[in-house]
Scaffold this motif. Structure first.
Motif, PDB file in Angstrom:
ATOM      1  N   PHE A   1      51.837  47.934  46.820  1.00  0.00           N
ATOM      2  CA  PHE A   1      51.754  47.219  47.808  1.00  0.00           C
ATOM      3  C   PHE A   1      52.160  45.751  47.427  1.00  0.00           C
ATOM      4  CE2 PHE A   1      47.850  49.569  49.354  1.00  0.00           C
ATOM      5  CZ  PHE A   1      48.221  50.109  50.391  1.00  0.00           C
ATOM      6  N   TYR A   2      52.137  45.432  46.276  1.00  0.00           N
ATOM      7  CA  TYR A   2      52.762  44.205  45.777  1.00  0.00           C
ATOM      8  C   TYR A   2      54.036  43.938  45.054  1.00  0.00           C
ATOM      9  CZ  TYR A   2      48.303  42.899  47.697  1.00  0.00           C
ATOM     10  OH  TYR A   2      47.144  42.580  48.464  1.00  0.00           O
ATOM     11  N   GLN A   3      54.684  45.094  44.743  1.00  0.00           N
ATOM     12  CA  GLN A   3      55.912  45.165  44.048  1.00  0.00           C
ATOM     13  C   GLN A   3      55.793  44.427  42.563  1.00  0.00           C
ATOM     14  OE1 GLN A   3      57.898  46.766  46.196  1.00  0.00           O
ATOM     15  NE2 GLN A   3      56.285  46.992  47.472  1.00  0.00           N
ATOM     16  N   GLY A   4      54.956  44.785  41.973  1.00  0.00           N
ATOM     17  CA  GLY A   4      54.648  43.938  40.690  1.00  0.00           C
ATOM     18  C   GLY A   4      54.242  42.338  40.794  1.00  0.00           C
ATOM     19  N   LEU A   5      54.485  41.853  41.882  1.00  0.00           N
ATOM     20  CA  LEU A   5      54.062  40.632  42.016  1.00  0.00           C
ATOM     21  C   LEU A   5      52.221  40.109  41.630  1.00  0.00           C
ATOM     22  CD1 LEU A   5      56.658  39.527  44.656  1.00  0.00           C
ATOM     23  CD2 LEU A   5      56.491  38.875  42.140  1.00  0.00           C
ATOM     24  N   SER A   6      51.615  41.102  41.459  1.00  0.00           N
ATOM     25  CA  SER A   6      50.351  40.816  41.214  1.00  0.00           C
ATOM     26  C   SER A   6      49.924  41.932  40.062  1.00  0.00           C
ATOM     27  CB  SER A   6      49.536  40.925  42.542  1.00  0.00           C
ATOM     28  OG  SER A   6      49.663  42.437  43.025  1.00  0.00           O
ATOM     29  N   PHE A   7      48.906  41.727  39.569  1.00  0.00           N
ATOM     30  CA  PHE A   7      48.535  42.802  38.510  1.00  0.00           C
ATOM     31  C   PHE A   7      47.222  42.776  38.265  1.00  0.00           C
ATOM     32  CE2 PHE A   7      49.576  38.815  36.428  1.00  0.00           C
ATOM     33  CZ  PHE A   7      48.617  38.444  35.432  1.00  0.00           C
ATOM     34  N   PRO A   8      46.545  43.745  37.705  1.00  0.00           N
ATOM     35  CA  PRO A   8      44.996  44.021  37.939  1.00  0.00           C
ATOM     36  C   PRO A   8      44.297  42.968  37.214  1.00  0.00           C
ATOM     37  CG  PRO A   8      46.017  46.074  37.605  1.00  0.00           C
ATOM     38  CD  PRO A   8      47.158  45.236  37.447  1.00  0.00           C
ATOM     39  N   ALA A   9      43.282  42.552  37.602  1.00  0.00           N
ATOM     40  CA  ALA A   9      42.403  41.499  37.105  1.00  0.00           C
ATOM     41  C   ALA A   9      41.311  41.979  36.202  1.00  0.00           C
ATOM     42  CB  ALA A   9      41.733  40.535  38.037  1.00  0.00           C
ATOM     43  N   ASN A  10      40.996  41.578  35.072  1.00  0.00           N
ATOM     44  CA  ASN A  10      39.744  41.845  34.271  1.00  0.00           C
ATOM     45  C   ASN A  10      38.600  41.108  34.154  1.00  0.00           C
ATOM     46  OD1 ASN A  10      41.534  40.116  32.764  1.00  0.00           O
ATOM     47  ND2 ASN A  10      40.089  40.900  30.811  1.00  0.00           N
ATOM     48  N   SER A  11      38.896  39.644  34.910  1.00  0.00           N
ATOM     49  CA  SER A  11      37.810  38.721  34.446  1.00  0.00           C
ATOM     50  C   SER A  11      38.149  37.604  35.687  1.00  0.00           C
ATOM     51  CB  SER A  11      37.829  38.058  32.930  1.00  0.00           C
ATOM     52  OG  SER A  11      37.266  36.819  33.037  1.00  0.00           O
ATOM     53  N   ILE A  12      37.104  37.129  35.852  1.00  0.00           N
ATOM     54  CA  ILE A  12      37.074  35.832  37.049  1.00  0.00           C
ATOM     55  C   ILE A  12      37.390  34.707  36.537  1.00  0.00           C
ATOM     56  CG2 ILE A  12      35.756  37.088  38.777  1.00  0.00           C
ATOM     57  CD1 ILE A  12      33.090  35.931  37.798  1.00  0.00           C
ATOM     58  N   ILE A  13      37.851  34.291  35.090  1.00  0.00           N
ATOM     59  CA  ILE A  13      38.433  33.498  34.637  1.00  0.00           C
ATOM     60  C   ILE A  13      39.767  33.750  34.485  1.00  0.00           C
ATOM     61  CG2 ILE A  13      38.996  31.717  32.757  1.00  0.00           C
ATOM     62  CD1 ILE A  13      36.060  31.456  32.329  1.00  0.00           C
ATOM     63  N   PRO A  14      40.697  33.463  35.483  1.00  0.00           N
ATOM     64  CA  PRO A  14      42.169  34.142  35.363  1.00  0.00           C
ATOM     65  C   PRO A  14      42.833  33.749  34.134  1.00  0.00           C
ATOM     66  CG  PRO A  14      41.750  32.647  37.566  1.00  0.00           C
ATOM     67  CD  PRO A  14      40.571  32.553  36.432  1.00  0.00           C
TER      68      PRO A  14
END
Length: 599
Positions: free
Chosen positions: A368-381
């Motif tokens: 959906f995002y063409q690699g312009l986002s990536f999975p988050a592991n924490s809520i401190i980015p």
């Protein structure tokens, strides 16, 4: 934790649906990734600033696209706005009193200078000569003090007081906020241009978290604080000391700005800026036609538009994350505190964890995002590289683990209809609230629902439809009124530049939408802004513990980190995606007419 798109250092506001506004249903097959094997953005494709061999012309008009499927609210005051669309409007008018360096720490290059007291418990702010509001009145010490008096008042009906621990810690602020004092003793007017602010405690976030906006006291004379948010001064004719002033507003649709003749840094290159709301589904055409010169670009629209003719892409890693939130309680408006509801369907953390493990965010980010986002592991980015904990595994896709968690917690499919009952044997049907905003907002919401169905949890779309931005956050709890129908919701935050997460997850913060109440959470949040946390290594240890706690408790499940991408017309000069170095008076155009895909 703080959020703004440009130069806001000390307030948390809502993101304009970054997740749902950045999808495109055409991207259902294949992948055109713009990231390397390390998952980082390929900066050769996306520089951070536009450049041109041509000199800017004198004057000119720039067309700015505010990408949204809903009107902006029009609460045009930093002290009262709570959504990113309004802040995009304000960036041309209201400027921070401070500039910032590459680490987003305040510097003395802006409208004011500052010195920190030797005990790190005070700051002295001095207004530079020649700084004027757009109506010609000088910026004064009273204008530095006034926003604190407004935000701290018991009659204040905005969201800024509760989201900033530094503001709350001003000496005498608590008594003033409670109506027990008529003034704030920690605010000392030394002279017409100088203010000293004293705090009860040392706070390591002072350089990144202090409130950094002035408010024209003379302009609001006679307006009760309780009515300021709806006043003409906020809704129809806001003033600032930034490079432009408002000349015309079509509520919710467009704003025309003209150069501020009183701007303290000199005449802006542009004579005029026209901001207009552009639906995300037509942003590509609008850029190609030259209808807009600058717009945040939906990442999902990148495929098929990798090599535009008349505009360029610039980008940076955003201080943002999207997330799935779970409603655990409600807001007590009388006492301004979150209250846990032990009978909430989401009170069982095993259920929350299982819902997180059911989601395949890696596939979503690529398709959906063409690699312009990536999975988050924490809520401190990961934007906060010093404090982000890479060792937190996050809720990686593991449906079998999700099923085992549910089994162990007593969620069983008793009647064999494909859905699990709760541990007491009762039917379990959960309502999911999502935002509208793009062609794939609906498919993405349906993906979540189907992913949860695959582990046996019955989730349905709230009211059978997505909610537009303003309605969504009203129902989630932006006004303090939590819709009891909502069990799960999908949101996103622009965190700003201060890593302190208190403003989003303390029980005293209105923006704690899950209404998460946990003693260890409160303890660690306070430790993170304590005097000992002046040592960044100690603060790192505290925030590592906090990130682990939030992973274990799962009041929210972080889903994606994002790159902020802009499409910028070839005629534009001086514009950058780096908010620390963006000065709008330096932005210009090299021709009267925008470049189009056909010329």
């Amino acid at each position: 934790m703080n959020k703004k798109k440009s130069f806001t250092l000390a307030s948390i506001t809502l993101s304009a649906g970054l997740l749902l506004a950045a999808c495109n249903s055409s991207t259902t097959g294949g992948n055109t990734s713009v990231t390397g094997k390390d998952g980082k953005l390929d900066t050769s494709k996306f520089p951070i600033m536009v450049s041109s061999n041509k000199a800017p012309i004198k004057g000119g008009t720039l067309n700015y696209g505010l990408i949204s499927d809903t009107p902006f609210q029009g609460t045009l005051s930093e002290e009262f706005e709570s959504g990113a669309p309004d802040q995009e409007v304000l960036q041309f008018v209201e400027e921070s009193i401070f500039s910032t360096n590459k680490n987003y720490e305040i510097t003395n290059d802006g409208a004011c200078t500052f010195t920190i007291g030797s005990d790190n418990k005070s700051i002295t702010i001095k207004v530079k000569d020649g700084v004027k509001w757009s109506d010609g009145q000088p910026l004064t010490a009273d204008d530095i003090i006034f926003p604190y008096e407004v935000m701290g008042s018991k009659d204040y009906n905005g969201v800024r007081y509760g989201d900033n621990t530094i503001t709350q810690d001003i000496v005498g602020m608590a008594a003033y906020h409670a109506g027990k004092a008529k003034t704030i003793s920690g605010l000392q007017k030394i002279d017409d241009k100088t203010v000293k602010i004293s705090f009860n405690h040392v706070n390591p976030g002072l350089l990144t978290g202090i409130w950094s906006y002035a408010m024209p006291k003379h302009y609001f004379k006679g307006v009760p604080i309780s009515k300021m948010a709806t006043s003409d001064q906020v809704r129809k004719k806001p003033i600032g000391f930034g490079p432009f002033e408002v000349s015309k507003i079509v509520p919710g649709e467009s704003v025309e700005f003209t150069a501020n003749p009183n701007y303290y840094k000199g005449k802006p290159l542009l004579n005029k800026v026209i901001l207009k709301v552009v639906n995300p589904q037509v942003v590509v055409k609008s850029l190609q036609n030259g209808d807009i010169d600058i717009a945040e670009f939906p990442s999902s629209s990148y495929k098929g538009n990798e090599n535009p003719k008349n505009y360029k892409y610039i980008a940076r890693l955003n201080y943002a994350y999207s997330y799935i939130g779970f409603k655990l309680g409600h807001w007590d408006a009388k006492n301004n505190v979150a209250v846990a509801d032990p009978n909430s369907p989401m009170a069982n953390k095993s259920l929350r964890q299982a819902l997180g493990y059911a989601l395949d965010m890696k596939t979503i980010s690529q398709k959906f995002y063409q690699g312009l986002s990536f999975p988050a592991n924490s809520i401190i980015p990961s934007f906060f590289s010093r404090y982000h904990d890479d060792n937190i595994k996050g809720y990686t896709f593991d449906p079998e683990k999700a099923k085992k968690l549910l089994d162990a917690a007593g969620y069983k499919d008793i009647d064999k209809d494909g859905y699990r009952e709760d541990p007491k044997g009762h039917k379990l049907v959960l309502n999911f609230a999502g935002m509208s905003g793009s062609k794939v907002a609906e498919p993405l919401a349906q993906y979540y629902i189907q992913a949860w169905k695959a582990i046996g949890i019955h989730v349905q779309l709230l009211d059978g439809r997505l909610q537009e931005f303003n309605t969504f956050y009203d129902r989630v709890g932006d006004t303090g009124k939590d819709d009891p129908k909502i069990n799960i919701y999908a949101g996103s935050w622009l965190t700003g530049t201060d890593p302190d997460p208190s403003g989003l997850y303390s029980k005293t913060s209105l923006f704690n939408f899950p209404r998460f109440v946990n003693n260890e959470n409160e303890k660690l949040l306070q430790e993170g802004i304590s005097a000992k946390a002046m040592d960044p290594n100690y603060r790192k240890q505290v925030y590592d513990q906090w990130q682990q706690l939030m992973f274990d408790q799962a009041p929210v499940i972080p889903t994606l980190y994002q790159y902020q991408v802009y499409g910028v017309n070839n005629r534009v000069t001086g514009y950058t995606a780096d908010t620390a170095s963006l000065w709008w008076y330096k932005v210009g155009v090299t021709s009267d007419k925008p470049a189009t895909a056909n010329n």
